[in-house]
Design an enzyme around this catalytic site. Structure first.
Site, PDB file in Angstrom:
ATOM      1  N   CYS A  15      15.047  -1.876   4.834  1.00 57.88           N
ATOM      2  CA  CYS A  15      14.088  -1.777   5.949  1.00 57.88           C
ATOM      3  C   CYS A  15      13.497  -3.137   6.306  1.00 57.88           C
ATOM      4  CB  CYS A  15      12.984  -0.777   5.611  1.00 57.88           C
ATOM      5  SG  CYS A  15      12.043  -1.178   4.113  1.00 57.88           S
ATOM      6  N   ASN A  38      16.026  14.560  -4.570  1.00 57.22           N
ATOM      7  CA  ASN A  38      15.238  13.571  -3.849  1.00 57.22           C
ATOM      8  C   ASN A  38      16.163  12.454  -3.422  1.00 57.22           C
ATOM      9  OD1 ASN A  38      12.910  10.952  -4.821  1.00 57.22           O
ATOM     10  ND2 ASN A  38      13.280  11.774  -2.801  1.00 57.22           N
ATOM     11  N   GLY A  39      16.231  12.246  -2.120  1.00 57.53           N
ATOM     12  CA  GLY A  39      17.078  11.171  -1.625  1.00 57.53           C
ATOM     13  C   GLY A  39      17.754  11.583  -0.345  1.00 57.53           C
ATOM     14  N   CYS A  64      16.438  -2.494  -3.134  1.00 59.51           N
ATOM     15  CA  CYS A  64      16.896  -2.162  -1.779  1.00 59.51           C
ATOM     16  C   CYS A  64      15.804  -2.615  -0.825  1.00 59.51           C
ATOM     17  CB  CYS A  64      17.124  -0.657  -1.614  1.00 59.51           C
ATOM     18  SG  CYS A  64      17.537  -0.255   0.118  1.00 59.51           S
ATOM     19  N   CYS A  81      14.218   1.111  -4.484  1.00 61.44           N
ATOM     20  CA  CYS A  81      13.537   1.098  -3.177  1.00 61.44           C
ATOM     21  C   CYS A  81      12.198   0.365  -3.263  1.00 61.44           C
ATOM     22  CB  CYS A  81      13.322   2.545  -2.747  1.00 61.44           C
ATOM     23  SG  CYS A  81      12.166   2.747  -1.391  1.00 61.44           S
ATOM     24  N   CYS A 124      10.999  13.316  -1.079  1.00 62.32           N
ATOM     25  CA  CYS A 124      10.751  14.484  -1.920  1.00 62.32           C
ATOM     26  C   CYS A 124      10.328  14.064  -3.315  1.00 62.32           C
ATOM     27  CB  CYS A 124      12.023  15.309  -2.065  1.00 62.32           C
ATOM     28  SG  CYS A 124      12.701  15.874  -0.508  1.00 62.32           S
ATOM     29  N   ASP A 163      -3.673  -3.214   5.125  1.00 58.94           N
ATOM     30  CA  ASP A 163      -2.940  -1.945   5.064  1.00 58.94           C
ATOM     31  C   ASP A 163      -1.587  -2.206   4.410  1.00 58.94           C
ATOM     32  OD1 ASP A 163      -2.457   0.733   5.297  1.00 58.94           O
ATOM     33  OD2 ASP A 163      -2.510   0.795   7.479  1.00 58.94           O
ATOM     34  N   ASP A 164      -0.952  -1.124   3.997  1.00 53.91           N
ATOM     35  CA  ASP A 164       0.321  -1.303   3.290  1.00 53.91           C
ATOM     36  C   ASP A 164       1.451  -1.720   4.218  1.00 53.91           C
ATOM     37  OD1 ASP A 164      -0.029   1.673   4.049  1.00 53.91           O
ATOM     38  OD2 ASP A 164       2.116   1.457   3.747  1.00 53.91           O
ATOM     39  N   GLY A 190       5.637  15.047  -1.022  1.00 57.04           N
ATOM     40  CA  GLY A 190       6.128  16.066  -0.097  1.00 57.04           C
ATOM     41  C   GLY A 190       5.117  17.162   0.101  1.00 57.04           C
ATOM     42  N   SER A 242      -4.185   3.820   1.355  1.00 56.86           N
ATOM     43  CA  SER A 242      -3.042   3.017   0.928  1.00 56.86           C
ATOM     44  C   SER A 242      -3.342   1.520   0.825  1.00 56.86           C
ATOM     45  CB  SER A 242      -1.859   3.265   1.862  1.00 56.86           C
ATOM     46  OG  SER A 242      -2.272   3.110   3.196  1.00 56.86           O
ATOM     47  N   TYR A 295       4.289   1.741  -0.655  1.00 58.02           N
ATOM     48  CA  TYR A 295       3.550   2.834  -0.046  1.00 58.02           C
ATOM     49  C   TYR A 295       3.684   4.179  -0.741  1.00 58.02           C
ATOM     50  CZ  TYR A 295       2.414   6.507   3.337  1.00 58.02           C
ATOM     51  OH  TYR A 295       1.901   7.622   3.930  1.00 58.02           O
ATOM     52  N   CYS A 333      15.235   3.291   7.625  1.00 59.52           N
ATOM     53  CA  CYS A 333      15.681   3.646   6.281  1.00 59.52           C
ATOM     54  C   CYS A 333      16.667   4.804   6.386  1.00 59.52           C
ATOM     55  CB  CYS A 333      14.495   4.067   5.414  1.00 59.52           C
ATOM     56  SG  CYS A 333      15.034   4.572   3.766  1.00 59.52           S
TER      57      CYS A 333
HETATM   58  P1  AMP Z   1       2.259   3.151  12.359  1.00 61.82           P
HETATM   59  O1  AMP Z   1       2.352   1.647  12.330  1.00 61.82           O
HETATM   60  O2  AMP Z   1       1.220   3.663  13.290  1.00 61.82           O
HETATM   61  O3  AMP Z   1       3.575   3.795  12.635  1.00 61.82           O
HETATM   62  O4  AMP Z   1       1.847   3.666  10.937  1.00 61.82           O
HETATM   63  C1  AMP Z   1       1.656   2.843   9.866  1.00 61.82           C
HETATM   64  C2  AMP Z   1       0.847   3.603   8.847  1.00 61.82           C
HETATM   65  O5  AMP Z   1       1.592   4.713   8.379  1.00 61.82           O
HETATM   66  C3  AMP Z   1       0.518   2.753   7.651  1.00 61.82           C
HETATM   67  O6  AMP Z   1      -0.891   2.735   7.556  1.00 61.82           O
HETATM   68  C4  AMP Z   1       1.102   3.445   6.448  1.00 61.82           C
HETATM   69  O7  AMP Z   1       0.110   3.686   5.488  1.00 61.82           O
HETATM   70  C5  AMP Z   1       1.654   4.742   6.962  1.00 61.82           C
HETATM   71  N1  AMP Z   1       3.065   4.919   6.605  1.00 61.82           N
HETATM   72  C6  AMP Z   1       4.004   4.001   6.421  1.00 61.82           C
HETATM   73  N2  AMP Z   1       5.199   4.559   6.123  1.00 61.82           N
HETATM   74  C7  AMP Z   1       5.005   5.877   6.106  1.00 61.82           C
HETATM   75  C8  AMP Z   1       5.848   7.004   5.834  1.00 61.82           C
HETATM   76  N3  AMP Z   1       7.124   6.847   5.519  1.00 61.82           N
HETATM   77  N4  AMP Z   1       5.293   8.219   5.923  1.00 61.82           N
HETATM   78  C9  AMP Z   1       3.993   8.379   6.253  1.00 61.82           C
HETATM   79  N5  AMP Z   1       3.162   7.365   6.497  1.00 61.82           N
HETATM   80  C10 AMP Z   1       3.644   6.118   6.437  1.00 61.82           C
END
Ligand code: AMP
Length: 466
Positions: A442, A107-108, A439, A242, A5, A351-352, A33, A289, A248, A388
């Site tokens: 994860c 938020n939390g 933290c 966090c 949030c 990717d992130d 959110g 991202s 991300y 998480c």
């Molecule tokens: P997946 O490995 O298919 O589950 O999704 C990974 C992708 O979801 C990555 O490209 C991230 O950018 C995105 N992602 C990671 N964590 C979250 C999150 N908490 N909520 C929404 N998207 C996320």
């Protein structure tokens, strides 16, 4: 229920209206959110709330904002992917008590909310929603029956296990609190005629304000008529910020706990290129991202940055879609390749994070279909091996691909020519905050608070009262 949030609180001197500023601030926090949004204001006499399901511009119309009269207020955007897409869970949450009307935006995620709730239910208290914010409201009302605000909130905080950045309004007082470990972000900004407190500093920027500082973990700020007081209610030896906010969740233009998220992501990109070099023609982000990471990777490696993928920006995050099948369709809707940029080339994709692995698998397939000779995947976070419990909606342990597969296994699953994750040490270095103040639950399965069935870092748990 896990929730992500954004919260905001605004306190002006009497002549300035708060609602429009809260509306703009929530707009800037929309990424935190997309499920519901709400604003509650107080004009010194009356409390007014408007909340609803959907994005900020869908929930609030111009006429509504004009009707929300008051110089102090709070706002909330909510993102939950569990079944509970219910209007009852929209915030701010409002309760009437002997101490006046109390509005709360949270938020939390509390780890012990079930226990607290059943304890309160045994005392005969009734709950209208399944959110842990209502638990906080009940505890606060109870404490306020016999204590002053400061003592009451301190006693409430002693009961809460988990993460909480709170914006509370009791009559025309704005009160904000950050949990003693500072798990979720919260920062304070100066405005022309008052103050703003928000989950991220972008909300201060949008209001032309000045970031003063982060709210200190365990600190309470009380705003009244254009001034504020600070009280350190509980202190912890260590923090537990966090890491996923940096990886991300937060916007890159936000400054969180003194660190510009963009700069952290650039450093991560550079480190990734050192830890996992690749012999490739281009480096392409998975938008959006992956962008900053790819720029960092390109800068350090000298490999050309080129966009191999284009994103349809009018589609929300894929996690919003329930069910696996919908998620896969969403990826196809969301991304397309720029064929000549990848055709015949060796491509590094950045990717992130990899959560379930579905996204990476689909994207690599897409890039290969567009003619890429090789696809090397680089990931800005270390493997996510544990769920998480503290407010990031990730996945269950069974769904986390890295929880049961080693790097080579994930590499095979997503069909990459090579896969490289950033190391935990590299991440800590890039963030620039010592590991004992982060933290990383994860990533290492060690949590800063006690979570039943999981390991806990005793060092972060140590709290002292003031
Ligand atoms: P997946 O490995 O298919 O589950 O999704 C990974 C992708 O979801 C990555 O490209 C991230 O950018 C995105 N992602 C990671 N964590 C979250 C999150 N908490 N909520 C929404 N998207 C996320």
């Amino acid at each position: 229920m896990h929730e992500e949030c954004g919260v905001v609180g605004v306190s002006f001197k009497e002549e300035t209206s708060a609602a429009l500023s809260i509306y703009y601030a929530l707009y800037s926090l929309q990424h935190r959110g997309q499920e519901s949004a709400g604003i509650t204001v107080h004009d010194g006499d009356q409390v007014r709330t408007l909340k609803g399901m959907g994005l900020v511009p869908d929930v609030f119309k111009k006429e509504d904002i004009q009707k929300l009269k008051g110089h102090v207020g709070i706002g909330h955007v909510r993102y939950s992917t569990t079944g509970s897409s219910r209007i009852e869970n929209c915030q701010p949450l409002l309760v009437n008590s002997k101490s006046g009307t109390i509005a709360i935006a949270h938020n939390g995620n509390l780890v012990n909310s079930k226990d607290l709730r059943s304890e309160l239910e045994k005392e005969g208290r009734i709950f209208l929603s399944d959110s842990d914010t209502e638990v906080i409201a009940h505890l606060l009302v109870k404490e306020l029956m016999h204590s002053e605000l400061k003592e009451a909130l301190k006693d409430v905080m002693k009961r809460l296990v988990g993460s909480y950045s709170l914006a509370i309004m009791i009559d025309k007082k704005l009160i904000v609190i950050r949990d003693p470990l500072g798990i979720k972000p919260l920062c304070l900004g100066l405005l022309d005629n008052g103050y703003v407190v928000a989950s991220e500093s972008v909300a201060i920027d949008i209001l032309n304000g000045q970031l003063i500082r982060d709210v200190v973990p365990g600190e309470m700020l009380v705003f009244n008529n254009g001034t504020y007081e600070s009280h350190q209610l509980i202190k912890s030896k260590n923090n537990a910020h966090c890491v996923f906010e940096y990886i991300y969740f937060a916007r890159p233009d936000s400054v969180i706990d003194g660190k510009l998220v963009y700069a952290v992501r650039m450093r991560i990109g550079e480190m990734l290129s050192q830890e996992h070099p690749a012999n490739a023609d281009i480096i392409s982000p998975v938008p959006d991202s992956g962008i900053t990471y790819a720029i960092g990777y390109s800068k350090r490696s000298g490999i050309d940055y080129m966009e191999g993928l284009m994103k349809n920006r009018y589609i929300g995050r894929t996690f919003i879609m329930p069910g696996q099948e919908m998620r896969e369709t969403a990826i196809r809707l969301k991304l397309n390749t720029i064929k000549p940029n990848v055709d015949g080339k060796s491509v590094v994709l950045v990717d992130d994070s990899i959560v379930r692995g579905t996204t990476s698998r689909r994207i690599i397939e897409l890039v290969r279909k567009s003619g890429a000779r090789e696809v090397h995947m680089r990931v800005a976070s270390p493997p996510i091996i544990s769920p998480c419990y503290l407010g990031i909606d990730m996945a269950t342990r069974e769904e986390l691909v890295a929880a049961y597969k080693a790097v080579k296994g994930v590499e095979a699953l997503i069909n990459a020519d090579s896969l490289g994750y950033l190391s935990k040490e590299g991440l800590v270095k890039a963030i620039g905050i010592p590991m004992e103040d982060l933290c990383m639950g994860c990533l290492n399965g060690i949590y800063p608070v006690e979570v039943p069935g999981e390991s806990c870092s005793k060092r972060q748990l140590k709290l002292t009262e003031f």
